[in-house]
Scaffold this motif. Structure first.
Motif, PDB file in Angstrom:
ATOM      1  N   GLY A  97       0.808  -1.218   0.000  1.00 20.40           N
ATOM      2  CA  GLY A  97       0.000   0.000   0.000  1.00 20.40           C
ATOM      3  C   GLY A  97       0.835   1.259   0.000  1.00 20.40           C
ATOM      4  O   GLY A  97       0.315   2.358  -0.184  1.00 20.40           O
ATOM      5  N   MET A  98       2.167   1.091   0.188  1.00 26.62           N
ATOM      6  CA  MET A  98       3.064   2.246   0.230  1.00 26.62           C
ATOM      7  C   MET A  98       3.831   2.430  -1.077  1.00 26.62           C
ATOM      8  O   MET A  98       4.809   3.170  -1.133  1.00 26.62           O
ATOM      9  CB  MET A  98       4.070   2.080   1.387  1.00 26.62           C
ATOM     10  N   GLU A  99       3.361   1.784  -2.135  1.00 25.79           N
ATOM     11  CA  GLU A  99       4.075   1.820  -3.404  1.00 25.79           C
ATOM     12  C   GLU A  99       4.209   3.232  -3.969  1.00 25.79           C
ATOM     13  O   GLU A  99       5.276   3.612  -4.476  1.00 25.79           O
ATOM     14  CB  GLU A  99       3.389   0.909  -4.425  1.00 25.79           C
ATOM     15  N   GLU A 100       3.144   4.027  -3.892  1.00 27.00           N
ATOM     16  CA  GLU A 100       3.208   5.394  -4.427  1.00 27.00           C
ATOM     17  C   GLU A 100       4.161   6.261  -3.619  1.00 27.00           C
ATOM     18  O   GLU A 100       4.895   7.088  -4.184  1.00 27.00           O
ATOM     19  CB  GLU A 100       1.808   6.016  -4.458  1.00 27.00           C
ATOM     20  N   ASP A 101       4.153   6.091  -2.301  1.00 23.98           N
ATOM     21  CA  ASP A 101       5.066   6.853  -1.447  1.00 23.98           C
ATOM     22  C   ASP A 101       6.518   6.488  -1.750  1.00 23.98           C
ATOM     23  O   ASP A 101       7.395   7.355  -1.773  1.00 23.98           O
ATOM     24  CB  ASP A 101       4.760   6.578   0.027  1.00 23.98           C
ATOM     25  N   ALA A 102       6.756   5.192  -1.985  1.00 31.37           N
ATOM     26  CA  ALA A 102       8.106   4.756  -2.316  1.00 31.37           C
ATOM     27  C   ALA A 102       8.566   5.345  -3.641  1.00 31.37           C
ATOM     28  O   ALA A 102       9.717   5.779  -3.779  1.00 31.37           O
ATOM     29  CB  ALA A 102       8.160   3.230  -2.363  1.00 31.37           C
ATOM     30  N   ALA A 103       7.662   5.366  -4.627  1.00 32.85           N
ATOM     31  CA  ALA A 103       8.006   5.925  -5.939  1.00 32.85           C
ATOM     32  C   ALA A 103       8.332   7.410  -5.829  1.00 32.85           C
ATOM     33  O   ALA A 103       9.266   7.898  -6.479  1.00 32.85           O
ATOM     34  CB  ALA A 103       6.854   5.695  -6.917  1.00 32.85           C
ATOM     35  N   GLU A 104       7.582   8.109  -4.991  1.00 32.91           N
ATOM     36  CA  GLU A 104       7.835   9.542  -4.812  1.00 32.91           C
ATOM     37  C   GLU A 104       9.171   9.776  -4.104  1.00 32.91           C
ATOM     38  O   GLU A 104       9.932  10.672  -4.473  1.00 32.91           O
ATOM     39  CB  GLU A 104       6.695  10.162  -3.990  1.00 32.91           C
ATOM     40  N   LEU A 105       9.453   8.952  -3.102  1.00 32.58           N
ATOM     41  CA  LEU A 105      10.727   9.070  -2.403  1.00 32.58           C
ATOM     42  C   LEU A 105      11.891   8.787  -3.351  1.00 32.58           C
ATOM     43  O   LEU A 105      12.889   9.514  -3.360  1.00 32.58           O
ATOM     44  CB  LEU A 105      10.764   8.096  -1.225  1.00 32.58           C
ATOM     45  N   LYS A 106      11.751   7.747  -4.158  1.00 34.94           N
ATOM     46  CA  LYS A 106      12.806   7.398  -5.106  1.00 34.94           C
ATOM     47  C   LYS A 106      13.028   8.526  -6.110  1.00 34.94           C
ATOM     48  O   LYS A 106      14.168   8.824  -6.493  1.00 34.94           O
ATOM     49  CB  LYS A 106      12.451   6.102  -5.833  1.00 34.94           C
ATOM     50  N   LYS A 107      11.942   9.179  -6.505  1.00 38.17           N
ATOM     51  CA  LYS A 107      12.054  10.305  -7.432  1.00 38.17           C
ATOM     52  C   LYS A 107      12.814  11.459  -6.800  1.00 38.17           C
ATOM     53  O   LYS A 107      13.687  12.073  -7.438  1.00 38.17           O
ATOM     54  CB  LYS A 107      10.654  10.760  -7.853  1.00 38.17           C
ATOM     55  N   GLU A 108      12.514  11.750  -5.529  1.00 39.35           N
ATOM     56  CA  GLU A 108      13.188  12.845  -4.840  1.00 39.35           C
ATOM     57  C   GLU A 108      14.679  12.532  -4.635  1.00 39.35           C
ATOM     58  O   GLU A 108      15.545  13.394  -4.863  1.00 39.35           O
ATOM     59  CB  GLU A 108      12.525  13.091  -3.479  1.00 39.35           C
ATOM     60  N   LEU A 109      14.967  11.302  -4.238  1.00 38.39           N
ATOM     61  CA  LEU A 109      16.364  10.925  -4.036  1.00 38.39           C
ATOM     62  C   LEU A 109      17.130  10.898  -5.354  1.00 38.39           C
ATOM     63  O   LEU A 109      18.334  11.159  -5.401  1.00 38.39           O
ATOM     64  CB  LEU A 109      16.445   9.550  -3.368  1.00 38.39           C
ATOM     65  N   GLY A 110      16.420  10.598  -6.433  1.00 43.02           N
ATOM     66  CA  GLY A 110      17.047  10.511  -7.745  1.00 43.02           C
ATOM     67  C   GLY A 110      17.490  11.838  -8.310  1.00 43.02           C
ATOM     68  O   GLY A 110      18.211  11.872  -9.317  1.00 43.02           O
ATOM     69  N   LEU A 111      17.079  12.929  -7.673  1.00 46.04           N
ATOM     70  CA  LEU A 111      17.575  14.239  -8.096  1.00 46.04           C
ATOM     71  C   LEU A 111      19.053  14.396  -7.767  1.00 46.04           C
ATOM     72  O   LEU A 111      19.733  15.258  -8.311  1.00 46.04           O
ATOM     73  CB  LEU A 111      16.766  15.347  -7.408  1.00 46.04           C
ATOM     74  N   LEU A 112      19.542  13.540  -6.864  1.00 50.72           N
ATOM     75  CA  LEU A 112      20.907  13.663  -6.373  1.00 50.72           C
ATOM     76  C   LEU A 112      21.851  12.604  -6.935  1.00 50.72           C
ATOM     77  O   LEU A 112      23.062  12.807  -6.971  1.00 50.72           O
ATOM     78  CB  LEU A 112      20.911  13.572  -4.841  1.00 50.72           C
ATOM     79  N   VAL A 113      21.295  11.460  -7.375  1.00 53.71           N
ATOM     80  CA  VAL A 113      22.161  10.348  -7.765  1.00 53.71           C
ATOM     81  C   VAL A 113      21.355   9.331  -8.562  1.00 53.71           C
ATOM     82  O   VAL A 113      20.128   9.282  -8.473  1.00 53.71           O
ATOM     83  CB  VAL A 113      22.761   9.686  -6.496  1.00 53.71           C
ATOM     84  N   ASP A 114      22.046   8.516  -9.342  1.00 58.94           N
ATOM     85  CA  ASP A 114      21.425   7.399 -10.071  1.00 58.94           C
ATOM     86  C   ASP A 114      20.832   6.408  -9.069  1.00 58.94           C
ATOM     87  O   ASP A 114      21.530   5.921  -8.180  1.00 58.94           O
ATOM     88  CB  ASP A 114      22.490   6.723 -10.934  1.00 58.94           C
ATOM     89  N   MET A 115      19.561   6.097  -9.225  1.00 57.93           N
ATOM     90  CA  MET A 115      18.858   5.267  -8.245  1.00 57.93           C
ATOM     91  C   MET A 115      18.704   3.814  -8.670  1.00 57.93           C
ATOM     92  O   MET A 115      17.882   3.078  -8.107  1.00 57.93           O
ATOM     93  CB  MET A 115      17.474   5.874  -7.971  1.00 57.93           C
TER      94      MET A 115
END
Length: 210
Positions: A97-115
């Motif tokens: 149920g947290m899939e969308e939150d995880a995708a958003e977090l990964k997107k934010e972290l990806g601004l800094l580095v290859d994820m």
């Protein structure tokens, strides 16, 4: 100019690499095996496995407002430093149920580095609790199925850490809320396990050539 680049490549980079690994090994020696036979995360997600990977494992729970800061700390202090190593990965466990939150977090972290080495795995409460219990630590999950601690799992599904830490009798995991703990302990321990496997590869290669 090309001549100097060649000299740097041939002489300077190997010295830097040696110092990178040797610093960790000199300080702490081989990283202790604290738990053998940890459950493989593939039981929750068939596309992700601990086998043949050096894994940083975390549990982010179902309240990202409380744990995203830990993810950012790990991303900055550990992932960005080591993700280029071939067999290195991050695995973050979250409730279904947290899939969308995880995708958003990964997107934010990806601004800094290859994820590409960041993996999110989802399970129900029983799956997550059972999986966490297989680590056999002195740490407990919070009610939201999170913990601030991150763990090192080796290629053979063993939990690595310190059996004799200067502050705790046994250090099973690293508190991601503490930047100093990540800098002063976890960075060194990741260096050690990476060096351990690379030295083993060199030894095996040398033995085959004999």
């Amino acid at each position: 100019m090309k001549k100097y680049l060649v000299l740097v490549t041939l002489f300077i980079l190997p010295i830097v690499a040696y110092l990178f690994f040797a610093s960790g090994i000199t300080n702490f020696g081989k990283l202790a095996i604290l738990t053998s036979g940890v459950d493989d995360v593939t039981n929750m997600d068939g596309d992700v496995t601990f086998k043949d990977n050096i894994t940083i494992l975390g549990f982010l729970g179902d309240n990202p407002n409380n744990t995203n800061g830990n993810a950012f700390n790990l991303n900055q202090k550990i992932y960005k430093r080591f993700y280029a190593f071939k067999d290195f990965q991050f695995v973050m466990v979250m409730p279904k149920g947290m899939e969308e939150d995880a995708a958003e977090l990964k997107k934010e972290l990806g601004l800094l580095v290859d994820m590409s080495k960041w993996n999110f795995v989802f399970g129900d409460e029983n799956q997550i609790n059972g999986f966490f219990n297989s680590l056999k630590t002195d740490i407990q999950l919070e009610d939201d199925l999170s913990t601030p601690y991150a763990f090192i799992i080796d290629k053979d599904l063993s939990l690595r850490g310190r059996s004799e830490d200067e502050e705790e009798a046994t250090l099973y995991g690293f508190n991601a809320t503490s930047v100093s703990e990540l800098n002063n302990k976890m960075v060194d321990d990741v260096k050690i396990i990476l060096a351990e496997y690379r030295l083993a590869l060199k030894k095996n290669s040398a033995d085959r050539q004999k």
